[in-house]
Design an enzyme around this catalytic site. Structure first.
Site, mmCIF file in Angstrom:
data_model
loop_
_atom_site.group_PDB
_atom_site.id
_atom_site.type_symbol
_atom_site.label_atom_id
_atom_site.label_comp_id
_atom_site.label_asym_id
_atom_site.label_seq_id
_atom_site.Cartn_x
_atom_site.Cartn_y
_atom_site.Cartn_z
ATOM 1 N N LYS A 39 63.291 9.669 31.010
ATOM 2 C CA LYS A 39 64.256 9.218 32.016
ATOM 3 C C LYS A 39 64.788 10.383 32.847
ATOM 4 O O LYS A 39 65.186 11.411 32.310
ATOM 5 C CB LYS A 39 65.414 8.520 31.302
ATOM 6 N N GLY A 44 67.419 16.360 28.106
ATOM 7 C CA GLY A 44 66.102 16.873 27.733
ATOM 8 C C GLY A 44 65.111 16.818 28.880
ATOM 9 O O GLY A 44 64.334 17.753 29.096
ATOM 10 N N CYS A 45 65.135 15.732 29.624
ATOM 11 C CA CYS A 45 64.198 15.571 30.735
ATOM 12 C C CYS A 45 64.524 16.533 31.872
ATOM 13 O O CYS A 45 63.622 17.054 32.534
ATOM 14 C CB CYS A 45 64.202 14.121 31.219
ATOM 15 N N THR A 46 65.789 16.796 32.085
ATOM 16 C CA THR A 46 66.202 17.760 33.112
ATOM 17 C C THR A 46 65.755 19.165 32.715
ATOM 18 O O THR A 46 65.199 19.899 33.537
ATOM 19 C CB THR A 46 67.727 17.703 33.328
ATOM 20 N N ALA A 49 61.945 19.380 33.211
ATOM 21 C CA ALA A 49 61.586 19.439 34.629
ATOM 22 C C ALA A 49 61.923 20.807 35.219
ATOM 23 O O ALA A 49 61.132 21.377 35.983
ATOM 24 C CB ALA A 49 62.300 18.328 35.399
#
Length: 156
Positions: A39, A44-46, A49
């Site tokens: 998401k 974590g995804c930030t 990325a």
């Protein structure tokens, strides 16, 4: 078709953050780092990325394209890219068909609740479209560096 190391990677066509529909075959002749994440805008995804952003130039020097895939819609991808200055495409797999083809749409558990979602995973696809490496259940810390090292050592 499922993703199998040493075989052709499952092709796909998905709407991308640049407003175009992107297919894996569009990148024939390039190495592809295809990463699936749960998401946009989550911690974590930030981090993941931004790690890819920091090493984007190093991947480019190795003729590798980074493609991020999540079930988020394009509008949310656009906000994510704008907020963090991401220099690579994000693809919207809202129906999770590509995630299913790569075997990363899985049953997850969080705080006692079960639901279907993306298992954080990365796939390396060579210039001929063959799947040559996969990481599943990725831990974010150090992962992007590991993917870059693999391409340097095995594909350069």
């Amino acid at each position: 078709m499922n993703a199998v190391i040493g075989k052709k990677a499952p092709d796909f066509s998905l709407p991308a953050s640049n407003g175009e529909n992107i297919s894996l075959t569009d990148f024939k002749g390039k190495n592809v780092v295809l990463y699936f994440y749960p998401k946009d805008m989550t911690p974590g995804c930030t981090t993941q990325a931004c790690d890819f952003k920091e090493l984007h130039e190093s991947f480019s020097e190795l003729d590798a394209v980074i493609l991020g895939v999540s079930p988020d819609p394009l509008k949310r991808h656009g906000k994510f890219i704008e907020k963090y200055g991401l220099p690579f495409l994000l693809l919207a797999d809202e129906n999770h068909l590509v995630a299913e083809a790569y075997g990363v749409w899985t049953l997850k558990k969080n705080f006692g609740k079960e639901y279907m979602g993306i298992e954080r995973s990365t796939f390396i696809i060579d210039k001929d479209g063959n799947l040559i490496k996969e990481w599943r259940k990725v831990k974010v810390k150090g992962h992007v560096e590991e993917a870059l090292a693999f391409i340097k050592e095995e594909m350069a």
